[in-house]
Motif scaffolding. Sequence first.
Motif, PDB file in Angstrom:
ATOM      1  N   GLU A  10       0.905  -1.187  -0.126  1.00  0.00           N
ATOM      2  CA  GLU A  10      -0.124   0.055  -0.161  1.00  0.00           C
ATOM      3  C   GLU A  10       0.873   1.199  -0.082  1.00  0.00           C
ATOM      4  O   GLU A  10       0.535   2.078  -0.628  1.00  0.00           O
ATOM      5  N   ARG A  11       2.019   1.329   0.640  1.00  0.00           N
ATOM      6  CA  ARG A  11       2.886   2.384   0.763  1.00  0.00           C
ATOM      7  C   ARG A  11       3.653   2.725  -0.617  1.00  0.00           C
ATOM      8  O   ARG A  11       4.151   3.738  -0.814  1.00  0.00           O
ATOM      9  N   HIS A  12       3.903   1.594  -1.021  1.00  0.00           N
ATOM     10  CA  HIS A  12       4.836   1.260  -2.410  1.00  0.00           C
ATOM     11  C   HIS A  12       4.391   0.659  -3.804  1.00  0.00           C
ATOM     12  O   HIS A  12       4.855  -0.405  -3.832  1.00  0.00           O
ATOM     13  N   PRO A  13       3.247   1.181  -4.287  1.00  0.00           N
ATOM     14  CA  PRO A  13       2.678   0.318  -5.206  1.00  0.00           C
ATOM     15  C   PRO A  13       3.590   0.139  -6.552  1.00  0.00           C
ATOM     16  O   PRO A  13       3.302  -0.778  -7.096  1.00  0.00           O
ATOM     17  N   ARG A  14       4.011   1.223  -6.834  1.00  0.00           N
ATOM     18  CA  ARG A  14       5.011   1.208  -8.007  1.00  0.00           C
ATOM     19  C   ARG A  14       6.138   0.383  -7.780  1.00  0.00           C
ATOM     20  O   ARG A  14       6.569  -0.394  -8.787  1.00  0.00           O
ATOM     21  N   LEU A  15       6.752   0.640  -6.625  1.00  0.00           N
ATOM     22  CA  LEU A  15       8.005  -0.532  -6.422  1.00  0.00           C
ATOM     23  C   LEU A  15       7.585  -1.880  -6.640  1.00  0.00           C
ATOM     24  O   LEU A  15       8.214  -2.841  -6.900  1.00  0.00           O
ATOM     25  N   THR A  16       6.322  -2.317  -5.877  1.00  0.00           N
ATOM     26  CA  THR A  16       5.607  -3.725  -5.771  1.00  0.00           C
ATOM     27  C   THR A  16       5.431  -4.081  -7.220  1.00  0.00           C
ATOM     28  O   THR A  16       5.687  -5.393  -7.508  1.00  0.00           O
ATOM     29  N   ALA A  17       5.127  -3.081  -8.114  1.00  0.00           N
ATOM     30  CA  ALA A  17       4.420  -3.702  -9.465  1.00  0.00           C
ATOM     31  C   ALA A  17       5.833  -3.898 -10.259  1.00  0.00           C
ATOM     32  O   ALA A  17       5.992  -4.972 -11.028  1.00  0.00           O
ATOM     33  N   TRP A  18       7.021  -3.134  -9.872  1.00  0.00           N
ATOM     34  CA  TRP A  18       8.261  -3.256 -10.411  1.00  0.00           C
ATOM     35  C   TRP A  18       8.813  -4.745 -10.097  1.00  0.00           C
ATOM     36  O   TRP A  18       9.288  -5.486 -11.112  1.00  0.00           O
ATOM     37  N   ILE A  19       8.775  -4.973  -8.919  1.00  0.00           N
ATOM     38  CA  ILE A  19       9.289  -6.164  -8.349  1.00  0.00           C
ATOM     39  C   ILE A  19       8.549  -7.436  -9.069  1.00  0.00           C
ATOM     40  O   ILE A  19       9.265  -8.420  -9.551  1.00  0.00           O
ATOM     41  N   ALA A  20       7.406  -7.328  -9.118  1.00  0.00           N
ATOM     42  CA  ALA A  20       6.357  -8.406  -9.455  1.00  0.00           C
ATOM     43  C   ALA A  20       6.672  -8.694 -10.880  1.00  0.00           C
ATOM     44  O   ALA A  20       6.849  -9.805 -11.264  1.00  0.00           O
ATOM     45  N   LEU A  21       6.607  -7.438 -11.600  1.00  0.00           N
ATOM     46  CA  LEU A  21       6.839  -7.552 -13.208  1.00  0.00           C
ATOM     47  C   LEU A  21       8.341  -8.097 -13.401  1.00  0.00           C
ATOM     48  O   LEU A  21       8.266  -8.879 -14.472  1.00  0.00           O
ATOM     49  N   ALA A  22       9.076  -7.720 -12.660  1.00  0.00           N
ATOM     50  CA  ALA A  22      10.615  -8.244 -13.006  1.00  0.00           C
ATOM     51  C   ALA A  22      10.824  -9.639 -12.662  1.00  0.00           C
ATOM     52  O   ALA A  22      11.327 -10.384 -13.570  1.00  0.00           O
ATOM     53  N   ILE A  23      10.158 -10.145 -11.716  1.00  0.00           N
ATOM     54  CA  ILE A  23      10.099 -11.567 -11.394  1.00  0.00           C
ATOM     55  C   ILE A  23       9.415 -12.358 -12.497  1.00  0.00           C
ATOM     56  O   ILE A  23      10.104 -13.392 -13.051  1.00  0.00           O
TER      57      ILE A  23
END
Length: 80
Positions: A10-23
């Motif tokens: 919730e605090r870092h939605p873009r970073l989370t999206a980056w991590i998920a997409l990168a994986i």
Amino acid sequence: MWATIRGFVERHPRLTAWIALAIGMVAILLWSARDVGLTPSQMLALVVATIILAGLCVWIISWEDEEEEAGSEAQPSKKA
């Protein structure tokens, strides 16, 4: 533990999206290139480039979010 992960998302939605997409992208890359015969340094370069590409994708997609936020601030809401 799940509350901590949910709070981070919730605090870092873009970073989370980056991590998920990168994986996901790296997994597809490694699966696709398994029989190609690349050297470890070549594979590492491809993995790094893929992670950077995932970040750029998330950044470009976020432009639309920024435009929507700017548009909603410029137009006052109409209440009936």
